[in-house]
Design a protein around this motif. Structure first.
Motif, PDB file in Angstrom:
ATOM      1  N   HIS A 350       0.838  -1.207   0.000  1.00  9.83           N
ATOM      2  CA  HIS A 350       0.000   0.000   0.000  1.00  9.83           C
ATOM      3  C   HIS A 350       0.870   1.252   0.000  1.00  9.83           C
ATOM      4  CE1 HIS A 350      -2.495   3.263   1.595  1.00  9.83           C
ATOM      5  NE2 HIS A 350      -3.551   2.590   1.179  1.00  9.83           N
ATOM      6  N   GLY A 351       1.914   1.256   0.828  1.00  7.59           N
ATOM      7  CA  GLY A 351       2.816   2.402   0.869  1.00  7.59           C
ATOM      8  C   GLY A 351       3.507   2.630  -0.459  1.00  7.59           C
ATOM      9  N   LEU A 352       3.801   1.539  -1.183  1.00  8.30           N
ATOM     10  CA  LEU A 352       4.474   1.658  -2.462  1.00  8.30           C
ATOM     11  C   LEU A 352       3.515   2.087  -3.570  1.00  8.30           C
ATOM     12  CD1 LEU A 352       6.582  -1.593  -2.114  1.00  8.30           C
ATOM     13  CD2 LEU A 352       7.451   0.740  -1.954  1.00  8.30           C
ATOM     14  N   ALA A 353       2.295   1.525  -3.558  1.00  9.95           N
ATOM     15  CA  ALA A 353       1.312   1.888  -4.573  1.00  9.95           C
ATOM     16  C   ALA A 353       0.853   3.330  -4.408  1.00  9.95           C
ATOM     17  CB  ALA A 353       0.116   0.940  -4.511  1.00  9.95           C
ATOM     18  N   CYS A 354       0.652   3.740  -3.160  1.00  9.17           N
ATOM     19  CA  CYS A 354       0.220   5.114  -2.904  1.00  9.17           C
ATOM     20  C   CYS A 354       1.337   6.102  -3.231  1.00  9.17           C
ATOM     21  CB  CYS A 354      -0.217   5.265  -1.444  1.00  9.17           C
ATOM     22  SG  CYS A 354      -1.356   6.639  -1.157  1.00  9.17           S
ATOM     23  N   TYR A 355       2.575   5.638  -3.206  1.00  7.65           N
ATOM     24  CA  TYR A 355       3.719   6.469  -3.569  1.00  7.65           C
ATOM     25  C   TYR A 355       3.559   6.987  -4.999  1.00  7.65           C
ATOM     26  CZ  TYR A 355       8.648   7.921  -3.414  1.00  7.65           C
ATOM     27  OH  TYR A 355       9.805   8.649  -3.410  1.00  7.65           O
ATOM     28  N   ASP A 359       3.167  10.790  -6.098  1.00  7.63           N
ATOM     29  CA  ASP A 359       4.082  11.374  -7.085  1.00  7.63           C
ATOM     30  C   ASP A 359       3.313  12.150  -8.145  1.00  7.63           C
ATOM     31  OD1 ASP A 359       6.969  11.229  -8.317  1.00  7.63           O
ATOM     32  OD2 ASP A 359       5.610  10.700  -9.933  1.00  7.63           O
ATOM     33  N   ILE A 360       2.214  11.559  -8.646  1.00  7.22           N
ATOM     34  CA  ILE A 360       1.414  12.236  -9.666  1.00  7.22           C
ATOM     35  C   ILE A 360       0.764  13.492  -9.093  1.00  7.22           C
ATOM     36  CG2 ILE A 360      -0.613  12.030 -11.155  1.00  7.22           C
ATOM     37  CD1 ILE A 360      -0.002   9.043 -11.392  1.00  7.22           C
ATOM     38  N   THR A 361       0.137  13.345  -7.916  1.00  7.70           N
ATOM     39  CA  THR A 361      -0.611  14.459  -7.326  1.00  7.70           C
ATOM     40  C   THR A 361       0.302  15.597  -6.912  1.00  7.70           C
ATOM     41  OG1 THR A 361      -2.236  12.867  -6.489  1.00  7.70           O
ATOM     42  CG2 THR A 361      -2.284  15.084  -5.546  1.00  7.70           C
ATOM     43  N   TRP A 362       1.387  15.274  -6.226  1.00  8.99           N
ATOM     44  CA  TRP A 362       2.247  16.303  -5.659  1.00  8.99           C
ATOM     45  C   TRP A 362       3.186  16.909  -6.699  1.00  8.99           C
ATOM     46  CZ3 TRP A 362       2.516  19.537  -1.856  1.00  8.99           C
ATOM     47  CH2 TRP A 362       3.731  20.162  -1.561  1.00  8.99           C
ATOM     48  N   ASN A 363       3.955  16.086  -7.380  1.00  8.89           N
ATOM     49  CA  ASN A 363       4.978  16.606  -8.289  1.00  8.89           C
ATOM     50  C   ASN A 363       4.404  17.213  -9.560  1.00  8.89           C
ATOM     51  OD1 ASN A 363       7.174  15.918  -6.642  1.00  8.89           O
ATOM     52  ND2 ASN A 363       7.174  13.815  -7.392  1.00  8.89           N
ATOM     53  N   ASP A 364       3.283  16.676 -10.039  1.00 16.73           N
ATOM     54  CA  ASP A 364       2.743  17.166 -11.310  1.00 16.73           C
ATOM     55  C   ASP A 364       1.706  18.269 -11.147  1.00 16.73           C
ATOM     56  OD1 ASP A 364       4.369  15.360 -12.459  1.00 16.73           O
ATOM     57  OD2 ASP A 364       2.823  14.093 -13.324  1.00 16.73           O
ATOM     58  N   TYR A 365       1.108  18.364  -9.962  1.00 16.23           N
ATOM     59  CA  TYR A 365       0.013  19.319  -9.814  1.00 16.23           C
ATOM     60  C   TYR A 365       0.166  20.209  -8.582  1.00 16.23           C
ATOM     61  CZ  TYR A 365      -1.983  16.378 -13.440  1.00 16.23           C
ATOM     62  OH  TYR A 365      -2.173  15.685 -14.601  1.00 16.23           O
ATOM     63  N   VAL A 366      -0.041  19.668  -7.400  1.00 13.91           N
ATOM     64  CA  VAL A 366      -0.081  20.485  -6.182  1.00 13.91           C
ATOM     65  C   VAL A 366       1.245  21.173  -5.922  1.00 13.91           C
ATOM     66  CG1 VAL A 366      -0.496  20.488  -3.695  1.00 13.91           C
ATOM     67  CG2 VAL A 366      -1.847  18.989  -5.188  1.00 13.91           C
ATOM     68  N   VAL A 383      -0.835  16.314   1.739  1.00 10.98           N
ATOM     69  CA  VAL A 383      -1.285  15.595   0.546  1.00 10.98           C
ATOM     70  C   VAL A 383      -1.186  14.087   0.764  1.00 10.98           C
ATOM     71  CG1 VAL A 383      -0.709  15.064  -1.859  1.00 10.98           C
ATOM     72  CG2 VAL A 383      -0.800  17.435  -1.103  1.00 10.98           C
ATOM     73  N   ARG A 384      -0.067  13.641   1.338  1.00  7.28           N
ATOM     74  CA  ARG A 384       0.111  12.220   1.615  1.00  7.28           C
ATOM     75  C   ARG A 384      -0.989  11.701   2.536  1.00  7.28           C
ATOM     76  NH1 ARG A 384       5.197   9.943   0.656  1.00  7.28           N
ATOM     77  NH2 ARG A 384       6.620  11.344  -0.447  1.00  7.28           N
ATOM     78  N   THR A 385      -1.255  12.441   3.596  1.00 11.41           N
ATOM     79  CA  THR A 385      -2.295  12.031   4.540  1.00 11.41           C
ATOM     80  C   THR A 385      -3.665  12.054   3.883  1.00 11.41           C
ATOM     81  OG1 THR A 385      -0.987  12.967   6.357  1.00 11.41           O
ATOM     82  CG2 THR A 385      -3.303  12.483   6.807  1.00 11.41           C
ATOM     83  N   GLY A 386      -3.933  13.086   3.089  1.00 13.76           N
ATOM     84  CA  GLY A 386      -5.223  13.210   2.431  1.00 13.76           C
ATOM     85  C   GLY A 386      -5.503  12.056   1.482  1.00 13.76           C
ATOM     86  N   LEU A 387      -4.491  11.636   0.699  1.00 11.65           N
ATOM     87  CA  LEU A 387      -4.685  10.526  -0.224  1.00 11.65           C
ATOM     88  C   LEU A 387      -4.943   9.213   0.519  1.00 11.65           C
ATOM     89  CD1 LEU A 387      -1.996  11.310  -2.966  1.00 11.65           C
ATOM     90  CD2 LEU A 387      -4.470  11.596  -3.113  1.00 11.65           C
ATOM     91  N   VAL A 388      -4.252   9.016   1.634  1.00 12.14           N
ATOM     92  CA  VAL A 388      -4.500   7.816   2.448  1.00 12.14           C
ATOM     93  C   VAL A 388      -5.928   7.842   2.976  1.00 12.14           C
ATOM     94  CG1 VAL A 388      -3.856   6.535   4.520  1.00 12.14           C
ATOM     95  CG2 VAL A 388      -2.077   7.533   3.079  1.00 12.14           C
ATOM     96  N   LEU A 389      -6.363   8.998   3.441  1.00  9.51           N
ATOM     97  CA  LEU A 389      -7.728   9.116   3.980  1.00  9.51           C
ATOM     98  C   LEU A 389      -8.771   8.856   2.890  1.00  9.51           C
ATOM     99  CD1 LEU A 389      -7.391  12.211   6.358  1.00  9.51           C
ATOM    100  CD2 LEU A 389      -7.683   9.801   6.996  1.00  9.51           C
ATOM    101  N   ILE A 390      -8.486   9.287   1.656  1.00 11.25           N
ATOM    102  CA  ILE A 390      -9.417   9.018   0.556  1.00 11.25           C
ATOM    103  C   ILE A 390      -9.570   7.520   0.345  1.00 11.25           C
ATOM    104  CG2 ILE A 390      -9.717   9.181  -1.948  1.00 11.25           C
ATOM    105  CD1 ILE A 390      -8.486  11.990  -1.796  1.00 11.25           C
ATOM    106  N   THR A 391      -8.440   6.808   0.283  1.00 10.09           N
ATOM    107  CA  THR A 391      -8.511   5.353   0.089  1.00 10.09           C
ATOM    108  C   THR A 391      -9.184   4.681   1.282  1.00 10.09           C
ATOM    109  OG1 THR A 391      -6.316   4.931   1.063  1.00 10.09           O
ATOM    110  CG2 THR A 391      -6.404   5.425  -1.279  1.00 10.09           C
TER     111      THR A 391
END
Length: 473
Positions: A350-355, A359-366, A383-391
Motif C-alpha cells: 500500500h505504501g508503495l502503490a500510494c507512492y 508522485d502524480i498528485t504532488w509533483n505534477d500538480y499540487v 497531501v500524503r495524509t489526504g490521499l491515504v484518507l481518501i482510500t
C-alpha cells in the motif's frame, strides 16, 4: 530511474519506481517536442534515427530481469481474486475468457510500444512516457484529435491516478478482511471489518509518510519473500484434495460477465509499467517479437491466472470469496499464518502503490502550484495524509473486495489498457497508411476502442449496481 534496486531494494519498489515515471517526470512532452515544431510532418527528417541507440540508462536491465519484473507484478491481490472471477463466469468461460483477454491485452501493449518507438524516431528523442506518447500521437492525427492532444496527457494521468488510488482501496479492504478473519478464528467473534480498517489507519498514514523508497526497500524485500511462501501454501490447500467439476458451473450468467471482465483486467493488465520497463532495458529491441520478453511473460502470467482461477473455483465452488485466502480453513494455524503474512505484505505494498499516486498528485500538480514556499514540506505531508484518507474512506464505505477489484479494473484499465493504445495507434499512423492497410488499421483499432468503451461503461455500471444492491440490503 535507478535500477540498482533489483538486487537489494526488492522488486516491489522497482515496480513502483517504474510506474511513477508514467506520471510525466521523465522525457515529458516538452522534450518530445524538441526539434519538431511542425505537427504535420508525415515522415521523420532523419529516418535512420534509432531511439534505442540514444538511451542513456545508468543501470540497464537484462532481458531476464525485465521478465522477472513483469512476472512479479502478477502475484498480488489480482491473482488471489481469480477464483471469484471464475465464479462469475464459470470454469469453461473463465478459462477461455482469461486467455482471450490476455491475448488482447498483450496485443494492445505491443501496439503501444511500437507507437512509442515510431514517435520517438520522428521526434528524435530516446523515449517517452505514456502521457507523452498519447499527446504526441494525437498531435499527429486527424484535425479533431489534434485539438484534443493538449488534454490527453492529463486524462491519462487522471486514469493512472484513479487506478492507483483504487488499488490502494483494494489493499485496505484486503488487509482488513484478512485481519478480521484471523481475529474471528482466534477469538470466536464476528468483528466488523470496518473496525479493522480503523485499527490499521494510523499505520497506513505512517508508512505513507516515508518520502524515500529506499527506506521501504528492506520491508518490500521481506514482503516479496513472504508472498512467495504464502502462494506455495495456498497451492497446498487447493491441491491437497482432488478437485471436481461436480456442482460447479461451466458457463456463468451473462449479466455477471462484466464482473469477470473487470477482475481479469485488474489482475492481468500491467500497462502502467510497460514503457518504463522497456525504456530501461539493455536490449529494448528484444522486448517485443514472437519470443520476446513481453510474450514470454504474458504467456506465463495467463497460465498462472487460469490455473489459480480454475482450480481455486473447482475447489471452493460458489462459496469462493473475494480473495481465496478468506476460504482457507478457519482453525488451521498454517492458514491463519498465510493470511497474516499476506496482510503484512500487502500493507507494505500500500505504501508503495500510494507512492505513485502521491508522485502524480504532488509533483505534477499540487507541488508546482505552491511554488517555493517555506511550509512546502507541511503541505506535502498533508497531501500524503489526504490521499491515504481518501482510500480509507472509500474502503470503509464499500468494504467489498471483489466489487472493488471489478470496479477499478473496468473503470480504469478498459481505457488505459485497451482504448487509449488503439487510439494512439490510429493517430500515430494516420498519415502513413492508405488503402487496405488503413482500412485494417481503422477496423482493428475501432474494435478495440469499442471493446474498451463497452468494458468501461458496462463493467463500471454492473459493479456500481452490485455495490448498491449489496449495501442496500
Amino acid at each position: 530511474m535507478s535500477k540498482n534496486g533489483h538486487s537489494n531494494a526488492g522488486f516491489v519498489s522497482d515496480h513502483v519506481d517504474n510506474v511513477k515515471h508514467q506520471s510525466g517526470n521523465k522525457y515529458s512532452l516538452e522534450l518530445a517536442e524538441k526539434g519538431a515544431n511542425n505537427n504535420n510532418n508525415k515522415i521523420a527528417k532523419d529516418p535512420d534515427y534509432n531511439p534505442y541507440e540514444h538511451r542513456e540508462v545508468p543501470h540497464p536491465t537484462t532481458n531476464s530481469e525485465t521478465l522477472f519484473h513483469l512476472l512479479k507484478g502478477s502475484l498480488g491481490t489480482g491473482i488471489l481474486a481469480m477464483p471469484n472471477a471464475f465464479r462469475n463466469s464459470g470454469y469453461v468461460t473463465g478459462s477461455i475468457g482469461t486467455i482471450v483477454i490476455g491475448f488482447i491485452c498483450t496485443y494492445c501493449i505491443h501496439q503501444l510500444v511500437k507507437a512509442e518507438y515510431e514517435l520517438c524516431r520522428r521526434k528524435k528523442v530516446p523515449s517517452m512516457n505514456y502521457p507523452a506518447v498519447a499527446e504526441t500521437a494525437l498531435s499527429e492525427g486527424p484535425a479533431f484529435f489534434k485539438a484534443c492532444s493538449p488534454y490527453i496527457g492529463t486524462v491519462v494521468n487522471v486514469f493512472l491516478l484513479i487506478y492507483q488510488l483504487g488499488t490502494c482501496c483494494v489493499y485496505v479492504v484486503f488487509v482488513a478482511s484478512n485481519i478480521k478473519s484471523i481475529v474471528d478464528a482466534v477469538y470466536g467473534t464476528n468483528v466488523d471489518v470496518r473496525l479493522c480498517m480503523i485499527i490499521i489507519l494510523v499505520p497506513l498514514i505512517l508508512i505513507n509518510w516515508v518520502r524515500q523508497l529506499k527506506y521501504l526497500a528492506p520491508f518490500s524485500t521481506l514482503a516479496n519473500f513472504i508472498t512467495m511462501v504464502s502462494f506455495g501454501c495456498i497451492c497446498y490447500y487447493i491441491f491437497r484434495e482432488p478437485v471436481s467439476t461436480e456442482g460447479k458451473e461451466a458457463f456463468g450468467r451473462a449479466q455477471d460477465f462484466p464482473l469477470f471482465f473487470g477482475t481479469v483486467l485488474f489482475a492481468l493488465e500491467a500497462i502502467g509499467v510497460i514503457l518504463p520497463l522497456e525504456n530501461e532495458m539493455k536490449t529494448p529491441h528484444k522486448f517485443g517479437g514472437s519470443c520476446g520478453v513481453l510474450n514470454v511473460s504474458m504467456v506465463l502470467i495467463v497460465f498462472l491466472y487460469v490455473g489459480m482461477g480454475l482450480f481455486g473455483y473447482l475447489n471452493y465452488g460458489s462459496s469462493v470469496l473475494g480473495s481465496i485466502t478468506l476460504n482457507l480453513p478457519e482453525h488451521d494455524i498454517l492458514a491463519q499464518c498465510v493470511k497474516g503474512m499476506l496482510a503484512f505484505a500487502i500493507y507494505i505494498t500500500h505504501g508503495l502503490a500510494c507512492y505513485v499516486a502521491i508522485d502524480i498528485t504532488w509533483n505534477d500538480y499540487v507541488g508546482k502550484k505552491l511554488g517555493p514556499q517555506r511550509n512546502k514540506l507541511f503541505w506535502e505531508y498533508a497531501v500524503r495524509t489526504g490521499l491515504v484518507l481518501i482510500t480509507f474512506l472509500l474502503a470503509v464505505a464499500i468494504p467489498n473486495l471483489e466489487l472493488f477489484i471489478s470496479l477499478f479494473g473496468a473503470l480504469c484499465l478498459s481505457a488505459l489498457g485497451l482504448a487509449f493504445p488503439a487510439l494512439i495507434q490510429i493517430c500515430a499512423h494516420w498519415y502513413e497508411t492508405s488503402g487496405l492497410r488503413k482500412g485494417w488499421l481503422l477496423l482493428s483499432n475501432f474494435v478495440l476502442i469499442i471493446v474498451g468503451i463497452l468494458g468501461l461503461v458496462i463493467g463500471t455500471y454492473t459493479s456500481l449496481k452490485e455495490i448498491v444492491l449489496t449495501f442496500s440490503e
